[in-house]
Write an enzyme that holds these catalytic residues in place. Structure first.
Site, PDB file in Angstrom:
ATOM      1  CD  GLU A  48      70.381  21.124  80.692  1.00 33.48           C
ATOM      2  OE1 GLU A  48      69.451  21.924  80.879  1.00 33.48           O
ATOM      3  OE2 GLU A  48      71.405  21.432  80.055  1.00 33.48           O
ATOM      4  CE1 TYR A 131      66.643  23.241  77.447  1.00 32.59           C
ATOM      5  CE2 TYR A 131      66.540  22.473  79.722  1.00 32.59           C
ATOM      6  CZ  TYR A 131      67.252  23.019  78.667  1.00 32.59           C
ATOM      7  OH  TYR A 131      68.576  23.317  78.831  1.00 32.59           O
ATOM      8  CG  ASP A 149      66.186  27.439  76.723  1.00 34.08           C
ATOM      9  OD1 ASP A 149      66.361  27.973  75.607  1.00 34.08           O
ATOM     10  OD2 ASP A 149      66.956  27.646  77.685  1.00 34.08           O
TER      11      ASP A 149
END
Ligand code: SF4
Length: 314
Positions: A48, A131, A149
């Site tokens: 991520e 996020y 997102d």
């Protein structure tokens, strides 16, 4: 959409959209190495952070090398800074690499080398925002939580409200819509990555990345085209954005900083630093060059030696 906490539309086709997307996900999801329960929560976090500014498909070789070298937080915490910056390669925004290492140090020392399992604890780690904390909670731990997102906002806004989300910071109504649409989880599905809310988050995001793109959505190949209000309405305002277009890269400080770091990563055998002459050969505008060297130093990405040579931090 209004700016209150509630989306202004009753959603009727939610279940049909979720079913179509889940089917599409199982048939078409890209086989990325951190998906489908094949890595640790730490590995999901690394993926991520790496893909915050970089397309996932470009991240794959970096992630593979990184995880082979530093498979967990303890390993990364102990790595030399210069190695961490070098391994980050051309992923961009290299401060993220150092923040990830800082985060690894906290996970190693305060959490016994295991990522914490609550949203608040994740959010408190360096470099982890809403996020990323939500994505780790959903994708790594299988928790039912809305992930918000840009891709997810765009898809939800188009499919259910028939309008562009316009980018910029997420509005309360967009967050509320994401929460409202999140499917209930089925307790009998015990594989974390198979839970309906997890499949939903991942499939909506994947659709936004590969089919329902900002400027040229492939509606003819879209698994939810039959339910999409935006398509039904003739795609009004396609591609409209609230934010200004991205800054050009050529000639920017970002480019110059990248050139310096890249030269340091690729020093010829045995060399550990770049001297002034070599630095000046990288960029003609020496005022800009010096500004960039100073900012790299400030960010902890390089060190300036007393004789003005620069090197990666040791
Ligand atoms: S039909 Fe087109 S606009 Fe609607 S979700 Fe699919 S790709 Fe996006």
């Amino acid at each position: 959409m209004n700016d209150t906490n509630e989306p202004n539309t009753e959603i009727e086709n939610a279940e049909a959209v979720a079913d179509a997307l889940a089917e599409w996900w199982h048939a078409s999801a890209r086989d990325l190495p951190w998906r489908f329960g094949r890595t640790t929560a730490w590995g999901v976090l690394v993926s991520e952070v790496m893909s915050q500014q970089t397309q996932m498909i470009r991240v794959v070789p970096y992630w593979n090398d990184w995880m082979e070298r530093w498979p967990d937080a303890v390993a990364l915490a102990d790595a030399a800074k210069a190695d961490v910056i070098t391994a980050w390669g051309r992923l961009g925004y290299p401060r993220r690499a150092l923040r990830l290492q800082e985060c690894a140090r906290v996970v190693a020392s305060d959490y016994d080398n295991k990522l914490p399992r609550t949203y608040d604890e994740l959010l408190a780690l360096l470099g982890i925002g809403d996020y990323t904390a939500s994505a780790v909670m959903s994708f790594a731990f299988g928790e039912r939580i809305a992930v918000v997102d840009t891709n997810i906002r765009r898809v939800l806004s188009r499919v259910f409200l028939g309008e562009e989300s316009l980018g910029g910071a997420a509005r309360p109504a967009e967050r509320a819509l994401a929460k409202q649409m999140l499917p209930q989880d089925d307790a009998s599905k015990c594989r974390r990555f198979d839970r309906p809310s997890v499949v939903w988050n991942q499939s909506v995001m994947e659709l936004g990345a590969t089919v329902c793109t900002a400027k040229a959505p492939l509606c003819e190949a879209c698994p939810v085209s039959g339910h999409c209000v935006f398509l039904h309405n003739g795609r009004p305002g396609l591609g409209e954005r609230r934010t200004r277009p991205r800054q050009r890269f050529q000639g920017t400080d970002r480019q110059v900083r990248g050139l310096v770091l890249n030269a340091l990563r690729n020093l010829p055998g045995g060399a550990t630093a770049l001297n002034r002459k070599s630095l000046e050969r990288l960029w003609d505008d020496h005022i800009q060059l010096d500004r960039c060297i100073a900012s790299l130093d400030e960010d902890g990405l390089i060190e300036i030696l007393p004789n003005a040579d620069v090197r990666l931090p040791v």
